[in-house]
Design a protein around this motif. Structure first.
Motif, PDB file in Angstrom:
ATOM      1  N   THR A 160      43.474  32.606  54.006  1.00  0.00           N
ATOM      2  CA  THR A 160      42.744  33.767  53.509  1.00  0.00           C
ATOM      3  C   THR A 160      41.497  33.269  52.796  1.00  0.00           C
ATOM      4  N   THR A 161      40.837  34.175  52.088  1.00  0.00           N
ATOM      5  CA  THR A 161      39.660  33.761  51.325  1.00  0.00           C
ATOM      6  C   THR A 161      39.948  33.949  49.842  1.00  0.00           C
ATOM      7  N   TYR A 162      39.201  33.227  49.039  1.00  0.00           N
ATOM      8  CA  TYR A 162      39.371  33.360  47.594  1.00  0.00           C
ATOM      9  C   TYR A 162      39.044  34.784  47.147  1.00  0.00           C
ATOM     10  N   SER A 163      38.075  35.404  47.801  1.00  0.00           N
ATOM     11  CA  SER A 163      37.710  36.752  47.343  1.00  0.00           C
ATOM     12  C   SER A 163      38.803  37.763  47.664  1.00  0.00           C
ATOM     13  N   ARG A 164      39.498  37.608  48.788  1.00  0.00           N
ATOM     14  CA  ARG A 164      40.628  38.508  49.059  1.00  0.00           C
ATOM     15  C   ARG A 164      41.771  38.241  48.084  1.00  0.00           C
ATOM     16  N   LEU A 165      41.979  36.971  47.810  1.00  0.00           N
ATOM     17  CA  LEU A 165      43.065  36.602  46.906  1.00  0.00           C
ATOM     18  C   LEU A 165      42.884  37.210  45.520  1.00  0.00           C
ATOM     19  N   THR A 166      41.620  37.356  45.111  1.00  0.00           N
ATOM     20  CA  THR A 166      41.351  37.807  43.745  1.00  0.00           C
ATOM     21  C   THR A 166      40.897  39.262  43.693  1.00  0.00           C
ATOM     22  N   ASP A 167      40.873  39.938  44.836  1.00  0.00           N
ATOM     23  CA  ASP A 167      40.425  41.328  44.863  1.00  0.00           C
ATOM     24  C   ASP A 167      41.465  42.232  44.204  1.00  0.00           C
ATOM     25  N   GLU A 168      41.007  43.062  43.292  1.00  0.00           N
ATOM     26  CA  GLU A 168      41.926  43.896  42.528  1.00  0.00           C
ATOM     27  C   GLU A 168      42.734  44.824  43.436  1.00  0.00           C
ATOM     28  N   GLU A 169      42.085  45.350  44.476  1.00  0.00           N
ATOM     29  CA  GLU A 169      42.746  46.309  45.369  1.00  0.00           C
ATOM     30  C   GLU A 169      43.689  45.633  46.354  1.00  0.00           C
ATOM     31  N   ILE A 170      43.253  44.563  46.960  1.00  0.00           N
ATOM     32  CA  ILE A 170      44.008  44.045  48.108  1.00  0.00           C
ATOM     33  C   ILE A 170      44.645  42.686  47.869  1.00  0.00           C
ATOM     34  N   SER A 171      44.536  42.140  46.658  1.00  0.00           N
ATOM     35  CA  SER A 171      45.146  40.832  46.437  1.00  0.00           C
ATOM     36  C   SER A 171      46.620  40.839  46.818  1.00  0.00           C
ATOM     37  N   PRO A 172      47.052  39.882  47.633  1.00  0.00           N
ATOM     38  CA  PRO A 172      48.451  39.842  48.058  1.00  0.00           C
ATOM     39  C   PRO A 172      49.341  39.017  47.135  1.00  0.00           C
ATOM     40  N   ILE A 173      48.833  38.588  45.992  1.00  0.00           N
ATOM     41  CA  ILE A 173      49.510  37.532  45.244  1.00  0.00           C
ATOM     42  C   ILE A 173      50.872  37.985  44.697  1.00  0.00           C
ATOM     43  N   ASN A 174      50.959  39.244  44.237  1.00  0.00           N
ATOM     44  CA  ASN A 174      52.261  39.730  43.768  1.00  0.00           C
ATOM     45  C   ASN A 174      53.252  39.886  44.907  1.00  0.00           C
ATOM     46  N   GLU A 175      52.742  40.315  46.067  1.00  0.00           N
ATOM     47  CA  GLU A 175      53.624  40.429  47.230  1.00  0.00           C
ATOM     48  C   GLU A 175      54.168  39.063  47.617  1.00  0.00           C
ATOM     49  N   TRP A 176      53.307  38.054  47.605  1.00  0.00           N
ATOM     50  CA  TRP A 176      53.784  36.713  47.940  1.00  0.00           C
ATOM     51  C   TRP A 176      54.861  36.267  46.951  1.00  0.00           C
ATOM     52  N   ALA A 177      54.635  36.588  45.677  1.00  0.00           N
ATOM     53  CA  ALA A 177      55.633  36.197  44.676  1.00  0.00           C
ATOM     54  C   ALA A 177      56.976  36.872  44.969  1.00  0.00           C
ATOM     55  N   HIS A 178      56.934  38.076  45.556  1.00  0.00           N
ATOM     56  CA  HIS A 178      58.190  38.769  45.882  1.00  0.00           C
ATOM     57  C   HIS A 178      59.027  37.934  46.846  1.00  0.00           C
ATOM     58  N   TRP A 179      58.394  37.354  47.883  1.00  0.00           N
ATOM     59  CA  TRP A 179      59.214  36.643  48.868  1.00  0.00           C
ATOM     60  C   TRP A 179      59.241  35.128  48.688  1.00  0.00           C
TER      61      TRP A 179
END
Ligand SMILES: *[C@@H]1O[C@H](CO)[C@@H](O)[C@H](O)[C@H]1NC(C)=O
Ligand SMILES: *[C@@H]1O[C@H](CO)[C@@H](O)[C@H](O)[C@H]1NC(C)=O
Length: 527
Positions: A160-179
Motif C-alpha cells: 500500500t502507500t503511506y498516505s493510505r495507511l495514514t488516511d483518517e477515512e480509509i486507513s486499514p490499520i485497525n482492521e489489520w490489528a483485528h486479524w
C-alpha cells in the motif's frame, strides 16, 4: 488509489462510452485518493484501537439493564451523524447464551425485540431514563474468540502507500490489528510483510513502530512505483517465501490493503482441511461473471489468496520467466496489466496446479447498497471493497467487535424476533412492517454488478437474489455505526436510521416512512 486495485481492476466495460465514463470515475476517485488533504500527518493521530478485556464470569446475570440516558452521549451521536434534535430511540439488552449448537442461517425467537416501541426523545432536553425492559435471551453457538487464536502458520503480504495507511477515512490499520493480534495488543502469531510504495525511511520506520506497538508482527519494506504494478504484486510471493520465518509457516497469503478477515479461528479451520505439504493455490473468483469473462478464471486477490510453501517456491523459482515484458503484456486485458492474471499464468503455465475455491472468501465486486449481502446470514472468511469510493461502503471492523464477547459465529448471525425485526448482528436491525413475507434464505438484491448488470451476473456465487424491498414501505433498517467492547466484556452497538435515507420511502419518489432520525442501541451481555 494504488494498492486496493493492485491485484486487478475488476471491471472493464465493453463499449467505449461506458469505458470513458468509468475511466472518468476512476480518475476522479484516483484524484480524491491522491489529493485529499489529510488532516492526519502521522499514524499516531489515528483513533487508537480498542483493547478487548477478556470477558469474565463475574458479570451478574441478574444485573438490571442500565436505562439511564446521558445527554452528552446523545449530543455526541447527534454531532457525528447529523441527527435532528428529536429522535426515536430504543435500547435493549441482549443476553447471549453460548451453547453447543450449530450456527443457523436464521434463529427465530418467540419474544419481541421492542415490545413498547421507541421513545421520542428531544436531545436538547432528554428524559433521565429510557424505557426499561429486561434483557432478551438469545442462544448462540459456543464459538471461539480472537484472544485464543494461534495464527502463526500464516504469513501475509500487502502493498500500500503511506498516505493510505495514514488516511483518517480509509486507513486499514485497525482492521489489520483485528486479524493480526489477539485483540489485546499482542500478536496472534501471524506475520505481515508490508510494502510501502515510494515511502521514505522515516515513513517506513514510523509505520513499523506504530504497528508493532499495536501488537502486530510486521516487517516493513519500501517498494518502487517505477516497477510495473502487476510485477510488483507477483514479486510479493517470492518475498514472502524468502522471509526468515518461512520454516514456521504453512501458508503464504496475498491480499489487498482492504482485505478483512473477521474470523481467524474459522479461517484456520478451513485451511486445515487441506494438506499444506501439497501444491495449493487457494482463493475465490469474482462474484461477477463479467469479470471472469474479461480477466479470466483465477483467484481475485482482494478476497485473499493462499499458497502452500511448495507452490510458492515454484513461483519464486520462475519469477523472472513469469514477469518478462511479454508476460506482463499478456496479462493486460485492456485495463492495464493485472497482477492476478500474471500470477495465474505463472502457475498455470509452469505447474499442474489450478485454483482451489474457498467459497467463503469474498472479493465483493458489488456496487451500491451492500445490505443484501451482509444481511444474508453468511459467515464470511474474508470481506473486501467495503471502503466506499466506486465500491460499496460497510463497517465490518466495527461490526466484528461482537466476536470478542459472543464468539466468531456471532458476527452477521441473524435473529428474527416475534415483532418482525431481523437482527443481522454487527450490520443492521431491519424491521418488516408487513411481516417477513419473503424467502430469508435468498439474498436481497440491494446491490448491482459493475458496470453491466444483466440481472444474473452474480448468481453463480451468491445464488439468485430475491427482489429488493427498497422504496416499498415493507422494510426499514437501522445500520451499525459504532461498536464498543466495554470493561465488563459486554458489547454496545449503535444502529442508526436517518429519516432522509433514500431507501425508506413509499415509492421511489414517495413519502418518507419516518420523519425523525432513529437510534437503536443493543448491549450484548453474557448469561
Ligand atoms: C502457536 O503454534 C505454534 C506452531 O504450532 C507453536 O510453536 C507456538 O508455540 C504456538 N504459540 C502459542 C502462543 O501457543
Ligand atoms: C471482571 O469483571 C468485573 C466487572 O466489570 C471487573 O470489576 C473485574 O475486575 C473483572 N475481573 C477480572 C479478573 O478481570
Amino acid at each position: 488509489m494504488g494498492a486496493s486495485m493492485a491485484t486487478g481492476g475488476s471491471f472493464a466495460p465493453r463499449n467505449s462510452f461506458t469505458r470513458a465514463l468509468f475511466l472518468t470515475v476512476f480518475c476522479f476517485v484516483l484524484f480524491i485518493y491522491t489529493f485529499k488533504p489529510s488532516s492526519m500527518e502521522h499514524i499516531e493521530h489515528l483513533r487508537p484501537p480498542q483493547m478487548h478485556p477478556q470477558p469474565n464470569n463475574s458479570y451478574a446475570p441478574e444485573r438490571q439493564s442500565d436505562c439511564t440516558l446521558k445527554q452528552s452521549s446523545l449530543m455526541q451521536l447527534q454531532e457525528t451523524y447529523e441527527l435532528g434534535d428529536e429522535i426515536e430511540y430504543a435500547r435493549r439488552y441482549v443476553r447471549f447464551n453460548r451453547q453447543d449448537i450449530p450456527r443457523k442461517a436464521i434463529t427465530k425467537l418467540d419474544t419481541d425485540l421492542f415490545p413498547r416501541g421507541f421513545d421520542s426523545i428531544d436531545i436538547r432536553n432528554p428524559p433521565p431514563r429510557t424505557t426499561c425492559l429486561k434483557p432478551i435471551d438469545v442462544p448462540v453457538p459456543r464459538s471461539p474468540i480472537p484472544y485464543t487464536v494461534n495464527a502463526s502458520e500464516l504469513l501475509f503480504g500487502i502493498s500500500t502507500t503511506y498516505s493510505r495507511l495514514t488516511d483518517e477515512e480509509i486507513s486499514p490499520i485497525n482492521e489489520w490489528a483485528h486479524w493480526l493480534t489477539d485483540g489485546n495488543g499482542k500478536s496472534n502469531g501471524a506475520g505481515l510483510i508490508l510494502r510501502l510504495i515510494d515511502a521514505s525511511q522515516e515513513e517506513l520506520e514510523e509505520a513499523r513502530h506504530v504497528m508493532a506497538s499495536m501488537g502486530m508482527d510486521v516487517k516493513v519494506y519500501p517498494t518502487d512505483s517505477s516497477i510495473e504494478m502487476a510485477k510488483r504484486y507477483l514479486s510479493l510471493l517470492p518475498a514472502l517465501y524468502k522471509d526468515s520465518s518461512r520454516p514456521n509457516r504453512k501458508f503464504l497469503v496475498l491480499g489487498d490493503d482492504d482485505t478483512f478477515y473477521p474470523s481467524m479461528h474459522s479461517l484456520l479451520h478451513e485451511l486445515s482441511q487441506y494438506d499444506h505439504k501439497k501444491d495449493l493455490y487457494l482463493g475465490t473468483l469474482s462474484e461477477d461473471t463479467n469479470n471472469i469473462a474479461r480477466h479470466g478464471s483465477q483467484a481475485f486477490g482482494g478476497a485473499g489468496v493462499f499458497f502452500s510453501l511448495s507452490l510458492a517456491k515454484k513461483v519464486a523459482d520462475k519469477f523472472d520467466h513469469c514477469s518478462t515484458n511479454e508476460k506482463i503484456g499478456e496479462s493486460d486485458t485492456g485495463w492495464g496489466p493485472q497482477g492476478d492474471i500474471l500470477l495465474r499464468k505463472c502457475i498455470y503455465e509452469n505447474t499442474e496446479t489450478t485454483l482451489t475455491l474457498m467459497r467463503d472468501l469474498h472479493q465483493l465486486d458489488i456496487q451500491g447498497d451492500p445490505a443484501g449481502f451482509y444481511e444474508a446470514g453468511l459467515k464470511p472468511l474474508s470481506l473486501h471493497h467495503f471502503k466506499g469510493g466506486m465500491w460499496h461502503k460497510a463497517r465490518p471492523y466495527e461490526g466484528a467487535q461482537i466476536v470478542h464477547a459472543c464468539g466468531e459465529d456471532c458476527f452477521l448471525q441473524r435473529f428474527q424476533t416475534a415483532d418482525d425485526f431481523v437482527i443481522s448482528n454487527g450490520f443492521s436491525i431491519a424491521y418488516y412492517p408487513h411481516g417477513v413475507d419473503f424467502n430469508l434464505h435468498q439474498m436481497e438484491k440491494t446491490f448491482t454488478a459493475a458496470p453491466d448488470d444483466y440481472g444474473w451476473n452474480l448468481d453463480f456465487m451468491l445464488g439468485p437474489q430475491r427482489k429488493n424491498l427498497l422504496w416499498t414501505g415493507r422494510k426499514v433498517a437501522w445500520e451499525l455505526m459504532e461498536s464498543l467492547v466495554q470493561h465488563d466484556g459486554s458489547v454496545k452497538q449503535i444502529y442508526i436510521r436517518k429519516a432522509d435515507d433514500y431507501r425508506w420511502t413509499y415509492g421511489k419518489d414517495g413519502n418518507r416512512m419516518f420523519d425523525k432520525d432513529g437510534v437503536l442501541e443493543l448491549i450484548w451481555i453474557s448469561s
